[in-house]
Design a protein around this motif. Structure first.
Motif, PDB file in Angstrom:
ATOM      1  N   ASN A 147      -0.075 -15.022   1.233  1.00  0.00           N
ATOM      2  CA  ASN A 147      -0.211 -15.049  -0.226  1.00  0.00           C
ATOM      3  C   ASN A 147       0.327 -16.361  -0.780  1.00  0.00           C
ATOM      4  O   ASN A 147       1.081 -17.062  -0.111  1.00  0.00           O
ATOM      5  N   HIS A 148      -0.038 -16.617  -2.027  1.00  0.00           N
ATOM      6  CA  HIS A 148       0.425 -17.830  -2.691  1.00  0.00           C
ATOM      7  C   HIS A 148       1.931 -17.720  -2.972  1.00  0.00           C
ATOM      8  O   HIS A 148       2.401 -16.732  -3.520  1.00  0.00           O
ATOM      9  N   ALA A 149       2.674 -18.768  -2.576  1.00  0.00           N
ATOM     10  CA  ALA A 149       4.135 -18.748  -2.733  1.00  0.00           C
ATOM     11  C   ALA A 149       4.565 -18.773  -4.193  1.00  0.00           C
ATOM     12  O   ALA A 149       5.652 -18.327  -4.545  1.00  0.00           O
ATOM     13  N   GLY A 150       3.693 -19.302  -5.064  1.00  0.00           N
ATOM     14  CA  GLY A 150       4.084 -19.433  -6.461  1.00  0.00           C
ATOM     15  C   GLY A 150       3.802 -18.184  -7.270  1.00  0.00           C
ATOM     16  O   GLY A 150       4.528 -17.871  -8.211  1.00  0.00           O
ATOM     17  N   SER A 151       2.758 -17.462  -6.901  1.00  0.00           N
ATOM     18  CA  SER A 151       2.303 -16.382  -7.777  1.00  0.00           C
ATOM     19  C   SER A 151       2.534 -14.991  -7.196  1.00  0.00           C
ATOM     20  O   SER A 151       2.177 -14.006  -7.826  1.00  0.00           O
ATOM     21  N   THR A 152       3.143 -14.890  -6.023  1.00  0.00           N
ATOM     22  CA  THR A 152       3.359 -13.567  -5.447  1.00  0.00           C
ATOM     23  C   THR A 152       4.826 -13.156  -5.573  1.00  0.00           C
ATOM     24  O   THR A 152       5.703 -13.785  -4.975  1.00  0.00           O
ATOM     25  N   PRO A 153       5.099 -12.118  -6.381  1.00  0.00           N
ATOM     26  CA  PRO A 153       6.491 -11.672  -6.543  1.00  0.00           C
ATOM     27  C   PRO A 153       7.085 -11.269  -5.194  1.00  0.00           C
ATOM     28  O   PRO A 153       6.356 -10.846  -4.289  1.00  0.00           O
ATOM     29  N   MET A 154       8.395 -11.383  -5.056  1.00  0.00           N
ATOM     30  CA  MET A 154       9.059 -11.084  -3.779  1.00  0.00           C
ATOM     31  C   MET A 154       8.748  -9.662  -3.319  1.00  0.00           C
ATOM     32  O   MET A 154       8.563  -9.424  -2.133  1.00  0.00           O
ATOM     33  N   ASP A 196       6.152  -7.983  -3.642  1.00  0.00           N
ATOM     34  CA  ASP A 196       4.761  -7.782  -3.238  1.00  0.00           C
ATOM     35  C   ASP A 196       4.418  -8.478  -1.937  1.00  0.00           C
ATOM     36  O   ASP A 196       3.251  -8.588  -1.588  1.00  0.00           O
ATOM     37  N   ARG A 197       5.436  -8.997  -1.265  1.00  0.00           N
ATOM     38  CA  ARG A 197       5.150  -9.789  -0.074  1.00  0.00           C
ATOM     39  C   ARG A 197       5.309  -8.996   1.212  1.00  0.00           C
ATOM     40  O   ARG A 197       6.154  -8.098   1.291  1.00  0.00           O
ATOM     41  N   ASP A 253       5.962 -10.777   4.418  1.00  0.00           N
ATOM     42  CA  ASP A 253       6.134 -12.112   4.969  1.00  0.00           C
ATOM     43  C   ASP A 253       6.375 -12.002   6.475  1.00  0.00           C
ATOM     44  O   ASP A 253       7.418 -11.526   6.925  1.00  0.00           O
ATOM     45  N   VAL A 299       2.840 -17.891   1.700  1.00  0.00           N
ATOM     46  CA  VAL A 299       3.643 -16.906   2.415  1.00  0.00           C
ATOM     47  C   VAL A 299       2.997 -16.683   3.790  1.00  0.00           C
ATOM     48  O   VAL A 299       1.796 -16.392   3.851  1.00  0.00           O
TER      49      VAL A 299
END
Lengths: 412, 412
Positions: free
Chosen positions: B227-234, B236-237, B239, B278
């Motif tokens: 996922n995008h590191a800027g737009s994905t809340p922690m 929701d990951r 990783d 991510v």
């Protein structure tokens, strides 16, 4: 004031999107349309025809940015500009960028259909190479007209095959005049998919973008000792990867300590990276995001402390190199307010949020009043063939874009 | 029985080592002498001359292995063989392999000098491509004569430039007869540097090698969500790297739970490996070593449990693929005992230990009674220009090798 009878033609909008998607479409319903390629040339050609069909005054600048202008009553006033980009990531999605350009086109079609004369000139723009997938860095078209990159810098960037931006632009015959550049704006509005899961998770169709979240990039090198995995007792090792593994845990934990903080270790390289050798060195990146610049700097400080103490425990050497920092951008309150009010008037529930990704708006912000409308991207998936936005969300977005334009036209 | 008056000529031994090191020497006192290269040809030529000077019967087999034979009283008995290899790692050290061959040569020179007639024939061997640096896998010469690899397999292996083993062997003019292969042995003794820090840390000059530690290799794939590191809340990951980081910690911790266990994550690859994405997938290797095959299998089981539960907590998918297993080899008790007794008789304190690395002895063990003598490598450094063994340790090694040969000659 705006006329409440104006109606977006959803069928027309969706069929325009579908037609544009046929150029560079992939087998898995994605889009592969890199900047200044043959596919880009074809979609530019189609787009330009659409602009001309609407009677717009089409011009192309020396970065290949395409503008369509619709005059307003105030001949000398700087235009209100709407747009985004038509290039895609490799094997990317059909919505990223495209929605911003084609909803703007639909808005212009509605203005024509209803014979609306605006106060301000209205322009639509397709910026060149927003993605940065072929020519890096991204956002060259918007970065060029706003003076964030020099023409010389942009023209000499090469793709992987050694072809320069300048040559590629010439190859597709889209070299325009410097005098055609956008120079002043009354406002810039960009509709875009969120590329994150917040709207989709919260069941909101619309995001009012507060700004672009600041970020700090750090490179970390952990030096241990490279040794034979078979003959080196555990007590005699200084394993850079075991140390880095614990650091990654600490970097994640910090987001529980500092509200709203996002940290990502996205790149990690092990050396020598062989199954039977204890890793002697690990290099990794940290991407740190928070909209509050001070909190982000505080987080960086805390991270450095954590990395140093973890390194001390493991007996490694750690070098922390701050790569770059980009402060948070706050979009124009006027425009944010116009978007929010428009959504409210249309009874569409919206949510305020920051953009985690960069957009052409980031550079347009340096030219004048700028704002963004976000639409949900299903499950936050973007830069991927599975990128998806529901048709009714696209319709809602177009309606808010139209309403916002009309509102700004009479209030700024 | 052995004559107590026999003396190693240390000066001669060290000057022979120095002369051989001049072929392929690097600026940093290392050795760059890959198998079947021009440097290898030169050192083979020099070595063959040395063998002939000692009146040995020199022969070369179809793998390029070089033998020198000194007859004994028992004409028909299989020989006692000493040796190792003269090829090196790229930018490798001057001791790895070389010491085994040249201490064996010194032992033969002493036998000649003192006009000793042995019971058994004595042979010295230089095995081709032990390192596996040019032609992979390693230990092709010893693996070939012992039937662990077929001739066809070995001849067709290519180096990075597409040159086959067969072509390279022909190029340096070292293709010998199949009938010259070593076929039977009474014993094989290999002196080698430890390539680990145990002897050096414990201040011992000599190691009696019990065998070669078994190992198990496992590949692990962790699937998260990119996922995008800027737009994905922690929250929701998923990783994959954060999960893998914790796994690496668990893999290390298991060595505290199981005595003598060594685990190494030496290779790790992140995908897509970009600072602002991510990690969606991480692949890594685990190298598991323990001399007890059952304990090693138990450790593997425990590791699988740990990886599964860590994966469950992080919401990732984990795939664990057992790549290969090589059981522990126990060297001949007769030879281990002869080495140990010889060291004791010479008042040289020794230590029993397992080899963590593979050696020609691993394959020679499948032909007959095999054993190894280890010498300390300073700080455990090997496969590196900084590899170092003290002159007096080399002297002690040569003395024990001679004593062991004489002891075996009268006791087996």
């Amino acid at each position: 004031m705006h006329s409440p009878t104006l109606q977006i033609n959803t069928k027309r909008l969706l069929s325009t999107i579908a037609e544009s998607s046929s150029i560079g479409s992939t087998a898995n319903h994605g889009l592969h349309r890199l900047a200044l390629t043959e596919e880009d040339r074809q979609v530019r050609h189609l787009f330009t025809q659409w602009l001309e069909n609407e009677g717009l005054d089409v011009r192309i600048d020396d970065f290949g940015n395409i503008y369509g202008r619709r005059e307003g009553r105030l001949k000398e006033a700087p235009p209100i500009v709407m747009g985004s980009h038509l290039d895609s990531q490799p094997q990317g999605g059909r919505y990223d960028g495209v929605l911003g350009v084609l909803t703007a086109l639909e808005v212009i079609r509605v203005l024509n259909e209803y014979h609306i004369e605006t106060e301000y000139p209205v322009e639509i723009v397709n910026f060149t190479n927003e993605e940065g997938a072929r020519f890096s860095p991204p956002m060259l078209g918007s970065g060029g007209v706003t003076g964030n990159f020099s023409k010389d810098f942009i023209y000499n960037i090469q793709d992987r095959d050694g072809i320069t931006f300048s040559e590629a632009l010439k190859d597709i015959d889209y070299v325009g005049e410097t005098s055609n550049r956008l120079e002043e704006i009354s406002a810039y509005i960009e509709l875009h998919i969120e590329q994150g899961p917040v709207l989709s998770n919260k069941g909101k169709s619309l995001g009012v973008v507060e700004g672009i979240q600041g970020m700090t990039w750090v490179n970390v090198s952990v030096e241990g000792k490279s040794n034979h995995a078979g003959s080196t007792p555990m007590d005699d090792r200084t394993d850079a990867l075991v140390c880095a593994g614990q650091m990654i845990g600490k970097i994640k934990e910090l987001t529980q300590e500092i509200k709203g903080l996002k940290t990502t270790v996205g790149r990690l390289d092990v050396s020598p990276n062989t199954a039977n050798v204890v890793p002697g060195r690990v290099d990794f990146s940290i991407d740190i995001r928070h909209e509050d610049n001070e909190i982000r700097q505080h987080a960086l400080q805390r991270l450095k402390e954590q990395l140093s103490s973890t390194s001390f425990i493991h007996g490694t050497e750690v070098i922390i190199h701050s790569l770059w920092n980009s402060d948070t951008i706050e979009f124009s309150p006027t425009i944010r307010n116009a978007i929010k009010t428009s959504a409210d008037e249309l009874d569409l529930p919206s949510l305020s949020l920051y953009s985690g990704a960069g957009h052409d708006s980031k550079y347009m912000h340096s030219m004048g009043e700028t704002g963004m409308i976000f639409l949900p991207s299903e499950r936050g998936i973007s830069h991927n063939e599975d990128e998806f936005t529901h048709d009714d969300d696209i319709e809602k977005g177009a309606r808010v874009l139209l309403q916002t334009l009309l509102k700004l036209d009479t209030t700024i």
